[in-house]
Design a protein around this motif. Structure first.
Motif, PDB file in Angstrom:
ATOM      1  N   SER A 225      54.031  22.746  88.752  1.00 20.73           N
ATOM      2  CA  SER A 225      53.930  23.562  89.946  1.00 20.73           C
ATOM      3  C   SER A 225      54.666  24.890  89.755  1.00 20.73           C
ATOM      4  O   SER A 225      54.160  25.946  90.107  1.00 20.73           O
ATOM      5  N   ASP A 226      55.831  24.830  89.141  1.00 23.86           N
ATOM      6  CA  ASP A 226      56.595  26.062  88.894  1.00 23.86           C
ATOM      7  C   ASP A 226      55.910  26.942  87.872  1.00 23.86           C
ATOM      8  O   ASP A 226      55.793  28.149  88.036  1.00 23.86           O
ATOM      9  N   LYS A 227      55.406  26.303  86.812  1.00 21.40           N
ATOM     10  CA  LYS A 227      54.866  27.076  85.696  1.00 21.40           C
ATOM     11  C   LYS A 227      53.670  27.919  86.120  1.00 21.40           C
ATOM     12  O   LYS A 227      53.511  29.045  85.687  1.00 21.40           O
ATOM     13  N   TYR A 228      52.808  27.352  86.999  1.00 20.50           N
ATOM     14  CA  TYR A 228      51.590  28.076  87.356  1.00 20.50           C
ATOM     15  C   TYR A 228      51.650  28.638  88.763  1.00 20.50           C
ATOM     16  O   TYR A 228      50.655  29.126  89.293  1.00 20.50           O
TER      17      TYR A 228
ATOM     18  N   PRO B  74      55.822  17.424  96.346  1.00 20.33           N
ATOM     19  CA  PRO B  74      55.421  16.196  95.643  1.00 20.33           C
ATOM     20  C   PRO B  74      55.563  14.939  96.487  1.00 20.33           C
ATOM     21  O   PRO B  74      54.869  13.961  96.249  1.00 20.33           O
ATOM     22  N   ASN B  75      56.452  14.956  97.482  1.00 20.35           N
ATOM     23  CA  ASN B  75      56.711  13.718  98.209  1.00 20.35           C
ATOM     24  C   ASN B  75      55.929  13.579  99.503  1.00 20.35           C
ATOM     25  O   ASN B  75      56.028  12.582 100.202  1.00 20.35           O
ATOM     26  N   LYS B  76      55.146  14.592  99.805  1.00 16.76           N
ATOM     27  CA  LYS B  76      54.371  14.544 101.034  1.00 16.76           C
ATOM     28  C   LYS B  76      53.122  13.684 100.823  1.00 16.76           C
ATOM     29  O   LYS B  76      52.541  13.659  99.757  1.00 16.76           O
ATOM     30  N   LYS B  77      52.737  12.972 101.876  1.00 17.25           N
ATOM     31  CA  LYS B  77      51.470  12.235 101.783  1.00 17.25           C
ATOM     32  C   LYS B  77      50.315  13.209 101.927  1.00 17.25           C
ATOM     33  O   LYS B  77      50.391  14.173 102.698  1.00 17.25           O
ATOM     34  N   ILE B  78      49.243  12.945 101.197  1.00 12.36           N
ATOM     35  CA  ILE B  78      48.103  13.850 101.225  1.00 12.36           C
ATOM     36  C   ILE B  78      47.592  14.062 102.641  1.00 12.36           C
ATOM     37  O   ILE B  78      47.243  15.166 103.040  1.00 12.36           O
ATOM     38  N   GLU B  79      47.588  12.974 103.445  1.00 15.06           N
ATOM     39  CA  GLU B  79      47.018  13.098 104.787  1.00 15.06           C
ATOM     40  C   GLU B  79      47.799  14.086 105.652  1.00 15.06           C
ATOM     41  O   GLU B  79      47.307  14.534 106.668  1.00 15.06           O
TER      42      GLU B  79
ATOM     43  N   GLY C  10      44.582  23.798 101.558  1.00 15.39           N
ATOM     44  CA  GLY C  10      44.989  24.626 100.433  1.00 15.39           C
ATOM     45  C   GLY C  10      45.896  23.859  99.487  1.00 15.39           C
ATOM     46  O   GLY C  10      45.731  23.908  98.265  1.00 15.39           O
ATOM     47  N   MET C  11      46.830  23.115 100.074  1.00 15.81           N
ATOM     48  CA  MET C  11      47.724  22.364  99.200  1.00 15.81           C
ATOM     49  C   MET C  11      46.964  21.271  98.467  1.00 15.81           C
ATOM     50  O   MET C  11      47.206  21.010  97.291  1.00 15.81           O
ATOM     51  N   GLN C  12      46.014  20.669  99.168  1.00 12.38           N
ATOM     52  CA  GLN C  12      45.233  19.617  98.507  1.00 12.38           C
ATOM     53  C   GLN C  12      44.536  20.171  97.273  1.00 12.38           C
ATOM     54  O   GLN C  12      44.453  19.533  96.231  1.00 12.38           O
ATOM     55  N   GLN C  13      44.057  21.385  97.418  1.00 14.01           N
ATOM     56  CA  GLN C  13      43.390  21.981  96.273  1.00 14.01           C
ATOM     57  C   GLN C  13      44.364  22.202  95.114  1.00 14.01           C
ATOM     58  O   GLN C  13      44.053  21.948  93.956  1.00 14.01           O
ATOM     59  N   ARG C  14      45.537  22.652  95.450  1.00 12.31           N
ATOM     60  CA  ARG C  14      46.536  22.861  94.402  1.00 12.31           C
ATOM     61  C   ARG C  14      46.908  21.526  93.755  1.00 12.31           C
ATOM     62  O   ARG C  14      47.144  21.452  92.551  1.00 12.31           O
ATOM     63  N   VAL C  15      46.932  20.489  94.581  1.00  5.69           N
ATOM     64  CA  VAL C  15      47.206  19.165  94.009  1.00  5.69           C
ATOM     65  C   VAL C  15      46.123  18.808  92.989  1.00  5.69           C
ATOM     66  O   VAL C  15      46.409  18.313  91.895  1.00  5.69           O
TER      67      VAL C  15
ATOM     68  N   LEU D 242      45.903  19.722  85.262  1.00  4.45           N
ATOM     69  CA  LEU D 242      46.842  20.331  84.314  1.00  4.45           C
ATOM     70  C   LEU D 242      47.806  19.278  83.767  1.00  4.45           C
ATOM     71  O   LEU D 242      48.195  19.308  82.604  1.00  4.45           O
ATOM     72  N   TYR D 243      48.175  18.356  84.623  1.00  7.38           N
ATOM     73  CA  TYR D 243      49.072  17.269  84.236  1.00  7.38           C
ATOM     74  C   TYR D 243      48.480  16.494  83.070  1.00  7.38           C
ATOM     75  O   TYR D 243      49.176  15.938  82.237  1.00  7.38           O
ATOM     76  N   ARG D 244      47.173  16.474  83.019  1.00  5.28           N
ATOM     77  CA  ARG D 244      46.506  15.743  81.948  1.00  5.28           C
ATOM     78  C   ARG D 244      46.179  16.653  80.763  1.00  5.28           C
ATOM     79  O   ARG D 244      45.415  16.270  79.877  1.00  5.28           O
ATOM     80  N   GLY D 245      46.734  17.871  80.811  1.00  8.25           N
ATOM     81  CA  GLY D 245      46.597  18.773  79.677  1.00  8.25           C
ATOM     82  C   GLY D 245      45.220  19.389  79.532  1.00  8.25           C
ATOM     83  O   GLY D 245      44.743  19.606  78.424  1.00  8.25           O
ATOM     84  N   ALA D 246      44.584  19.696  80.651  1.00 11.27           N
ATOM     85  CA  ALA D 246      43.237  20.252  80.558  1.00 11.27           C
ATOM     86  C   ALA D 246      43.241  21.661  79.984  1.00 11.27           C
ATOM     87  O   ALA D 246      44.128  22.468  80.261  1.00 11.27           O
ATOM     88  N   GLU D 247      42.229  21.936  79.160  1.00 12.44           N
ATOM     89  CA  GLU D 247      42.008  23.268  78.590  1.00 12.44           C
ATOM     90  C   GLU D 247      40.868  23.945  79.317  1.00 12.44           C
ATOM     91  O   GLU D 247      40.860  25.138  79.540  1.00 12.44           O
ATOM     92  N   LEU D 248      39.892  23.128  79.644  1.00 12.50           N
ATOM     93  CA  LEU D 248      38.708  23.625  80.330  1.00 12.50           C
ATOM     94  C   LEU D 248      38.739  23.054  81.740  1.00 12.50           C
ATOM     95  O   LEU D 248      38.740  21.838  81.934  1.00 12.50           O
ATOM     96  N   LEU D 249      38.786  23.965  82.726  1.00 16.03           N
ATOM     97  CA  LEU D 249      38.896  23.510  84.110  1.00 16.03           C
ATOM     98  C   LEU D 249      37.608  23.819  84.863  1.00 16.03           C
ATOM     99  O   LEU D 249      37.129  24.950  84.849  1.00 16.03           O
TER     100      LEU D 249
END
Ligand SMILES: Nc1ncnc2c1ncn2[C@@H]1O[C@H](COP(=O)(O)OP(=O)(O)OP(=O)(O)O)[C@@H](O)[C@H]1O
Ligand SMILES: Nc1ncnc2c1ncn2[C@@H]1O[C@H](COP(=O)(O)OP(=O)(O)OP(=O)(O)O)[C@@H](O)[C@H]1O
Ligand SMILES: [Mg+2]
Ligand SMILES: [Mg+2]
Lengths: 391, 300, 353, 534
Positions: free
Chosen positions: D151-154, D160-165, D170-175, D181-188
């Protein structure tokens, strides 16, 4: 009426539209046949697997199945009794199917049948001076009203309180047993039977083998074939057919049915469309319960002429299977009910061939598994076909 | 006053736990299955079949522990059929489970005849030993198992990756799928676990508390377990609480004569209470969102 | 109907042969393995098959709706003697018997009254008399002064057991505490056990059951709590050796056997309600002193071992033998009608006790 | 000859390849070749070709149902193509399942969010790849920490501790983005990410896109908004009816060109409308208030009026009470305070059925949830809310002959692309579903039309049509109330605009007197006096 040609055309249209509606894909008669074919295929598969169990029991499957078929369709009497056995199954099947259409799962048909049967039998017994023309309908209605109210409880709780109807109907099944059997029979029986007293003759459902005794009908020669005392078929079966037609009509031809289906599929959209969701949930449950109650009334007033312990015989649960086999459509439910009725009726004859009666129960379960699983096979075939066409 | 003392007497508490044992296990089983999105009203049948198999296993080996293993396996076997039909072949879960219940009533009596040459009550077989703990708790092993399983299931569901996956599969299977979690495999596993627990519950009935199989001996306990699960809001501790409440009212019903209520009707008390509580105070138990829907990957 | 009897008969593989007596029996729902009247009636036919030239077939209806059909099927297939078991079947049997006046019928557990058809012999048992003795024995054996009764389903016939038991116990000890409850099922051994345990919590040390499969739970509870149970219908003394002090036997097997015998002899009399009581051993307690045949059979069948048999022997010697005389005395009094045991079957309101 | 290329992997060249071909090969990260995917009755992808270069932002555009999502789902391993090959970093790959795609470095943000609502942000992100304690328990702390780092890097702000609901769209999209990214994606891959965002959030998203590109990531971006394509992408590929129309550099084409490529004809991109001639007041909201289940007001003291012959727009970031205002007017939500007048008649808290009878048409914001019964066929959907009226029914009897012929008419008139009225609404694309609703609501000639997100997720061809229909209503003297998250839409449709923020109307302006950015500022609550107040 003045244009018979057009009239019959419309009838044909109507009939085909029934079939079309039956098939969710709306793709016409061809897939109806496919549907029937698959049902048949799964029944056959179930019987093949069932024959393994017959072999385990040390008997010959061929003899067993011969007896099964013989017993359910082998003679006119047997056939009529198959219809008789299927009566409560068709009714509970219709009850469950109707609730399914409203997006509700009425697992309580069993309890509604018990309460309905008890109420019908009590009304049929308590009133002694009524003419048949009043007593019979009132007794039947009592069963339907009791079943309807019993099912109205989960309907009300679901609509007003959001309580899951499955848990409530399960609870009510147990309460029904306490109320009608443990308490009801205990307090009203006379004699040692674990049953309420026999209903008055004026409340009995007419048995087909009495047709010959009828003052007018007895002069028709064909009526003789009903004269056998072994025939148990009674008016309840006709009620089941009428119920199927009425429910079909309600579901597909009235605004009530439209609204109930809308609520069943998507209650938010129904609400948007001005539909009173709570009212329709309650109504759907009440109607469903009334039909299950009718099953109870038909068994009590027709088959047993009293409310007798063990009368429910799990019909409420078999009804769930019947409804799903029949794809929640009245015609399908009738066919499903007939199939299970035939298994029950023929099962007795299978016992005479030395096969334990539990085979019937096992085959019923297998039919369910295979009908359900072959759906998969069908999807596979359809997909293959679609691919072929698209290319 | 005496009644008051009776309300909390040790014997009532012990009876409560005995009544609750199969309910707790059934409810935990139902919970795991339903959390993964598969309705399991087949608990009743799995219990019944488990009860039978346990007797058979204990009978032929003269070892009740083998009976326990067989009982669990039997529950798993029926559960695999349910999973095969409803998860793999994507049939309606309720129809499949109804099939399980019907099948179990048929197959147990059928096997009673084939194996024991009777259709009612099996011969008595060695039962699980009573485990006296601290010279005080007088229960059969499965009661302890059930109690221990409650926190274990809770930890499993809420503290381990598997639990996280299961919960997400029941809520939003596509989300899990897109992260490479094999939805249908997990569902299969969960249903089979629920069968194992139901089988254990059945084992308790036949050779845990009892020592023989009687046809239809599950007597609706699978459904009550289901109610306990929903009543407990799909939470292991909630299910425990609900099972204990049901057990308590049953235990009490056998010991205390309430004025004004006929005995026969008092038997319905737990069910009535459940409905009243559900309607009045507890409100909604929200089932997992994706429950009851077969999961289709990529429209296949 | 009877008209197409021949047609159907001919096609059947099980077409009865002429000389051999063909006997059919329709068991009541619950069926074989109930360790009660179904099993006993079946056993009676097994004995008859050994001794006479008969063949028999049994049918277990899937639900109560099938009773009449099953009886009628036997009739249509030309069976010579047809039994129905259980009071629930009585009306069906009466109807079918009237349809087939040439076929002989037997029925277990229902008095047809005066209107009994000429081709029906009904076999009835004075369960209340046997239960009276069970109650008396329980009162004698009990040290706590509290005894219990567990019924299966809650209805007339089962009340008869309860009634006899209560009267017998009170005859011995007017102030005895008797607790009773019904399991609401003949198949819920779990509930049967819990009821028994709740009795035990309340001090009961002898419990009588008339609860079929649910009674299994009663016996288990007695065994694990180290108190005594009394079995019912068949000899259940071996089920939990040392913990079942006696069983109230209902000799349906004998009665059925004898009916077959009468048909073979030609002494079968229809239109008769037979009553079997203590006098003719139709009901009785299993032996309070000696090992019974059934107990020995159980050893042969390896249901129990010799050791268990010893336990039973010991128990009889210690617990029941001392009361033998008193019980026999009561039995005689009942036979002599000095004691009138009330039948609770048709009571609207059971007395408080 | 084999060359180890520093960007990605190994390439083999043959000696007689041209330099251009070689460069093409080296810069291509992904190639999908002759992809075909058939669904029952539909060829969703028909010999599609797509080449993506390393480090670019590549738009994928096309009408509803053109096959964009299908193509991306194949790339992500969710669907198995019936034919065709995929080359990733020059190697032929078979993407049997998402795990395979994830391992290769392909990640996807789906059109409908793939988030488990009762779970927390961190749980959603690590799901399937959970950091462990003792190999058994989830290490929650580590999960939160890792999420925080990404989250900081990008610059992706999440809690992180909030429930999605409990989080915003906008935050859901960032999640979702952090998830890949957490899974190391190169192609998004982003499938219509902006459909649910506010302009501010879109700006933020594009900043994120740029940041990702700067970090060497490659992005495929599906959208229906050509302005966005113009703004952020390097190249674009157009799909039409399952086939590739072509790939072009974004700079080399105009929006009109792209639109033409997409629909195969010229498209009107601006709403054509003349000056409004408002008349009598049709709808009047007076101090409208409603509270949520906790008793907190969601709509507070809202007053507004709509006159016949005008379109009033409500602009606002989603979740600021506009949905509730609409639901209160249409009887779907209880009014806790204030009054609603329709033509001077008090209609506060009337039932939805009554409201419909007053001739108030409503295009609901969520067509799948509210607007349609997806399992009903089109004919039955066409009469939802009017089913109890003649000619569709009489005395509770449905008249299906009438209903079917009506449905046929509507399908014709509103250009619903469907095999017929007998198919279920479920089988239609979003745009066509929307047309069914519009047909239904318009054909009953409402005095007041309420249109909520009328073109969300709908392709340009259909947007043009729907906008025209709405303007026609207004021109015919009807009152129209429009709510849209799409600022462009609000601005081009409305005559007057009410800006809603935090449950209150913060401004009412004439649409020709404001620009997009002033509005955007109002919507986020940053008006001068608001700021003073704080
Ligand atoms: N799972 C599926 N089963 C059957 N048909 C499908 C499925 N998914 C997509 N389709 C069909 O395939 C075609 C292409 O759909 P796709 O979702 O790829 O379109 P899209 O370009 O993403 O559209 P949109 O812009 O509306 O998102 C459509 O006709 C759609 O109806
Ligand atoms: N199983 C299916 N059978 C038939 N069509 C399907 C199936 N699944 C999806 N579709 C269709 O595929 C298309 C693409 O689906 P998608 O989820 O992308 O919706 P959409 O058309 O983009 O609509 P929206 O964006 O408004 O939700 C839609 O037309 C949808 O109805
Ligand atoms: Mg799409
Ligand atoms: Mg879309």
């Amino acid at each position: 009426m003045s244009e018979p040609q057009k009239d019959s055309n419309q009838k044909f249209k109507k009939i085909t539209s029934v079939f079309k509606e039956w098939i969710s894909g709306n793709s016409g008669v061809k897939s109806t046949l496919e549907e029937l074919g698959f049902s048949l295929l799964s029944i056959i598969t179930a019987m093949i697997v069932g024959s393994l169990f017959i072999l385990i029991a040390g008997e010959s499957p061929i003899t067993a199945y011969q007896a099964l078929f013989e017993g359910s369709f082998g003679s006119f009497d047997y056939f009529l009794n198959t219809l008789w056995r299927s009566t409560p199954l068709i009714l509970t099947g219709l009850a469950v199917a109707f609730s399914f259409r409203a997006g509700l799962f009425n697992i309580g048909a069993e309890g509604q049948l018990i309460i309905g049967g008890f109420a019908a039998a009590m009304v049929g017994y308590v009133f002694t001076d009524l003419p048949t023309i009043i007593h019979l309908p009132v007794s039947v209605l009592a069963g339907m009203v009791a079943g309807g109210l019993w099912a109205g409880i989960p309907g009300l709780l679901k609509a007003k309180r959001g309580v899951h109807e499955v848990i409530v109907t399960i609870m009510l099944n147990h309460i029904a047993i306490s109320v009608a059997i443990d308490y009801g029979i205990n307090n009203f029986r006379d004699g040692g039977r674990q049953a309420t007293p026999y209903v008055q003759e004026t409340a009995e459902l007419f048995n087909f083998n009495q047709l010959g005794e009828h003052s007018i009908l007895q002069h028709f020669p064909p009526v003789d074939i009903f004269a056998a005392p072994a025939i148990n078929l009674h008016l309840g079966f006709i009620f089941a057919l009428i119920a199927a037609v009425i429910l079909w009509y309600i579901m597909w031809k009235t605004t009530l049915g439209y609204e109930i289906r809308a609520v069943g599929f998507n209650s938010s959209a129904a609400e948007y469309g001005g539909v009173n969701v709570a009212k329709n949930i309650i109504l759907a449950m009440v109607i469903s319960g009334a039909v299950a109650g009718l099953a109870g009334a038909s068994e009590a007033l027709g088959t047993h002429r009293s409310f007798i312990s063990g009368m429910d015989a799990g019909h409420g649960f078999t009804g769930i299977a019947v409804a799903l086999l029949g794809r929640n459509h009245p015609i399908g439910v009738i066919l499903g009910g007939l199939l299970f009725g035939a298994l029950a009726q023929g099962g007795l004859h299978m016992q005479f061939a030395g096969v334990p009666q539990e085979i019937v129960t096992i085959i019923q379960a297998l039919v369910i598994f295979f009908i359900a699983s072959l759906q998969m096979f069908k999807i596979f075939l359809v997909r293959r076909k679609a691919k072929g066409e698209a290319k | 006053m005496e009644i008051l003392a009776e309300l909390f007497s040790l014997s009532v508490i012990f009876a409560t736990l005995r009544f609750a044992t199969p309910l707790i296990l059934g409810a935990l089983g139902g919970l795991i299955s339903e959390r993964s999105g598969v309705i399991n009203i087949g608990l009743e049948g799995m219990m019944l079949f488990g009860a039978f198999a346990a007797v058979y296993g204990s009978g032929i080996t003269s070892n009740p522990w083998m009976g326990l293993i067989l009982g669990i396996l039997a529950g798993m076997l029926l559960a695999s059929i349910h999973a095969l039909v409803s998860v793999k072949f994507k049939a309606d879960q309720i129809i499949s489970a109804t099939g399980i219940n019907i099948f179990a009533t048929g197959i147990t009596v059928f096997l009673l005849q084939v194996l024991f040459n009777t259709a009612g009550t099996s011969p008595r077989v060695p039962r699980l030993p009573a485990w006296q703990i601290m010279d005080f708790f007088p229960f059969r092993p499965i009661t302890y198992f059930a109690l221990i399983l409650v926190p274990l299931v809770w930890i499993f569901l809420y503290k381990t990756p598997w639990g996280l996956r299961i919960r997400s599969i029941g809520e939003h299977p596509q989300a899990a799928d897109t992260l490479g979690i094999n939805v249908n495999r997990w569902r299969f596993i969960c249903v089979v676990i629920s069968g194992a627990l139901a089988g254990m519950a059945g084992t308790h009935l036949s050779i845990g508390a009892g020592s023989a199989f009687v046809r239809d001996m599950s007597a609706g306990r699978g459904f009550i377990a289901l109610a306990a699960m929903i009543f407990g809001k799909y939470n292991p501790f909630g299910a425990l609480g609900a099972a204990l409440l049901f057990g308590y009212s049953e235990a009490l019903a056998l010991r205390v004569d309430l004025p004004f209520i006929p005995d026969e009707l008092f038997r319905a008390f737990p069910y009535v209470v459940t409905i009243i509580v559900l309607a009045g105070f507890i409100g909604k138990a929200t089932p997992p969102k994706a429950i009851g829907k077969p999961y289709n990957k990529s429209g296949d | 109907g009877p008209a197409d009897e021949d047609e159907n008969g001919e096609e059947e593989a099980t077409e009865p042969e002429d000389e051999t007596l063909q006997v059919g029996i329709v068991l009541s729902t619950g069926g074989l393995g109930d360790q009660s009247f179904n099993d006993a009636a079946y056993r009676g036919l097994e004995w008859a098959e050994e001794d006479f030239d008969i063949e028999f077939t049994h049918i277990e209806p899937e639900d109560v709706a099938e009773d009449a059909q099953s009886l009628r099927q036997f009739a249509e297939r030309g069976y010579d003697l047809i039994f129905g078991v259980g009071f629930q079947m009585a009306d069906s049997l009466e109807t079918v018997a009237q349809e087939y006046p040439d076929i002989k019928f037997g029925h277990v557990d229902e008095d047809f009254g005066e209107d009994i058809p000429d081709n029906v012999e009904s076999l009835n048992f004075a369960e209340h008399e046997g239960s009276f003795l069970a109650g008396a024995l329980a009162a004698k054996v009990s040290e706590s002064g509290t005894i219990g009764y567990v019924g299966g389903e809650d209805f007339g016939l089962i009340h008869r057991f309860e009634g006899g038991f209560v009267q017998g116990a009170q005859y011995i000890d007017e102030d005895i505490e008797i607790i009773s409850d019904y399991a609401a099922s003949f198949e819920d051994s779990g509930r049967g056990r819990e009821i028994a345990l709740s009795f035990i919590d309340r001090g009961a040390d002898v419990i009588y059951h008339a609860a079929g499969g649910s009674g299994m739970g009663v016996i288990e509870a007695a065994e694990e709590s180290g108190i005594y149970a009394i079995g019912v219908d068949s000899n259940q003394n071996w089920v939990a050796p040392g913990h079942v002090i006696t069983s109230m036997l209902k000799q349906v097997d004998n009665a059925v056997y004898e009916t077959v015998e009468r048909v073979i002899d030609g002494t079968y009399e229809g239109g008769l309600n037979r009553e079997f009581g203590l006098e003719d051993d139709g009901v009785s307690l299993s032996s309070l002193t000696e090992i019974d045949v059934e107990e020995e059979e159980a050893v042969e069948l390896e249901s129990i071992d010799e050791e268990d048999l010893e336990v039973i022997k010991e128990m009889k010697k210690e617990i029941t033998a001392p009361h033998k005389e008193r019980i026999e005395e009561l039995e005689q009094k009942i036979i002599d009608e000095e004691i009138e045991v009330e039948d609770w079957m048709f009571l609207d309101e059971r007395p408080d006790y | 000859m084999k060359v180890q290329y520093f960007l990605h992997g190994e390439f083999s060249f043959s000696i007689n390849e041209s330099l251009e071909e070689i460069v093409e090969k080296i810069t291509t990260l992904l190639e999908m070749r002759n992809i075909t995917k058939v669904f029952p009755g539909v060829k969703a992808n028909d010999n599609v070709n797509l080449k993506i270069r390393k480090g670019e932002i590549h738009a994928l555009v096309g009408e509803n149902g053109a096959g964009k999502s299908t193509l991306m789902n194949i790339l992500y391993g969710l669907y198995d193509p019936d034919e065709g090959d995929i080359f990733y970093k020059g190697e032929k790959v078979r993407l049997a399942d998402p795990i395979k795609a994830i391992k290769l470095g392909i990640g996807m943000v789906h059109q409908h969010f793939m988030l488990v609502e009762p779970l927390t942000v961190a749980e959603n992100i690590v799901l399937g790849n959970e950091p462990l304690n003792n190999n058994i328990f989830i290490n929650k702390k580590l999960a939160v920490k890792e999420v925080q780092e990404i989250s900081d890097k990008y610059g992706l702000r999440v809690d992180p501790n909030k429930k999605i609901e409990n989080t915003s769209v906008g935050m859901q999209q960032r999640v979702e983005i952090i998830k890949i990214l957490y899974r190391g994606a190169e192609l998004l891959i982003f499938d219509e990410p902006t459909a649910v965002l506010t302009p501010q959030e879109v700006v933020e998203l594009f900043d994120i896109f740029n940041a990702l590109r700067d970090q060497g990531k490659t992005i495929i971006f599906i959208t229906h908004k050509l302005g966005e394509v113009r703004e952020i992408t390097d190249r674009l590929t157009v799909l039409r009816r399952g086939q590739t129309v072509g790939t072009v550099d974004t700079e080399s084409v105009t929006e009109e060109d792209v639109a033409r490529m997409m629909v195969g004809r010229d498209v009107l991109l601006r709403v054509e409308k003349n000056e409004s001639k408002p008349n009598d007041e049709v709808l009047k909201l007076e101090n409208l208030t409603t509270k949520d289940h906790r008793g907190v007001p969601v709509v507070n003291d809202v007053s507004l009026s709509v006159r016949s012959g005008e379109i009033v727009g409500i602009a606002g970031v989603e979740g600021n009470g506009q949905s509730e205002v609409i639901e209160m007017i249409t009887g779907l939500q209880k009014v806790d305070g204030g009054k609603i007048y329709f033509k001077n008649k008090d209609i506060t808290n009337e039932s939805p059925k009554k409201i419909k009878e007053f001739k108030i048409g409503h295009i609901p914001e969520d067509r799948r949830k509210r607007g349609l019964v997806l399992d009903f066929d089109l004919a039955e959907n066409m009469i939802l809310g009017y089913h109890h009226k003649e000619p569709f029914s009489k005395n509770m009897r449905m008249n299906y002959d009438k209903i079917y012929s009506y449905a046929d008419d509507m399908i014709d008139k509103y250009d619903v692309r469907t095999p017929g009225y007998h198919v279920t609404a479920d089988s239609l694309s979003g745009g066509n579903q929307q047309k069914v609703i519009i047909a239904r609501e318009f054909s009953h000639e409402p005095e007041l039309l309420i249109a909520s997100q009328p073109t969300r997720g709908v392709d340009i061809g259909a947007i043009e049509f729907i906008h025209q229909q709405i303007v026609n209503q207004r021109n015919a003297g009807k009152a129209v109330l429009v709510v849209s998250a799409d600022l462009n839409e609000v601005m081009s449709l409305s005559d007057r605009i009410a800006v809603i923020y935090d449950g209150e109307i913060v401004a009412i302006v004439n649409s020709n007197e404001v620009d997009e950015f002033e509005l955007g500022a109002l919507m986020t609550g940053s008006t001068p006096d608001k700021e003073d107040a704080k």
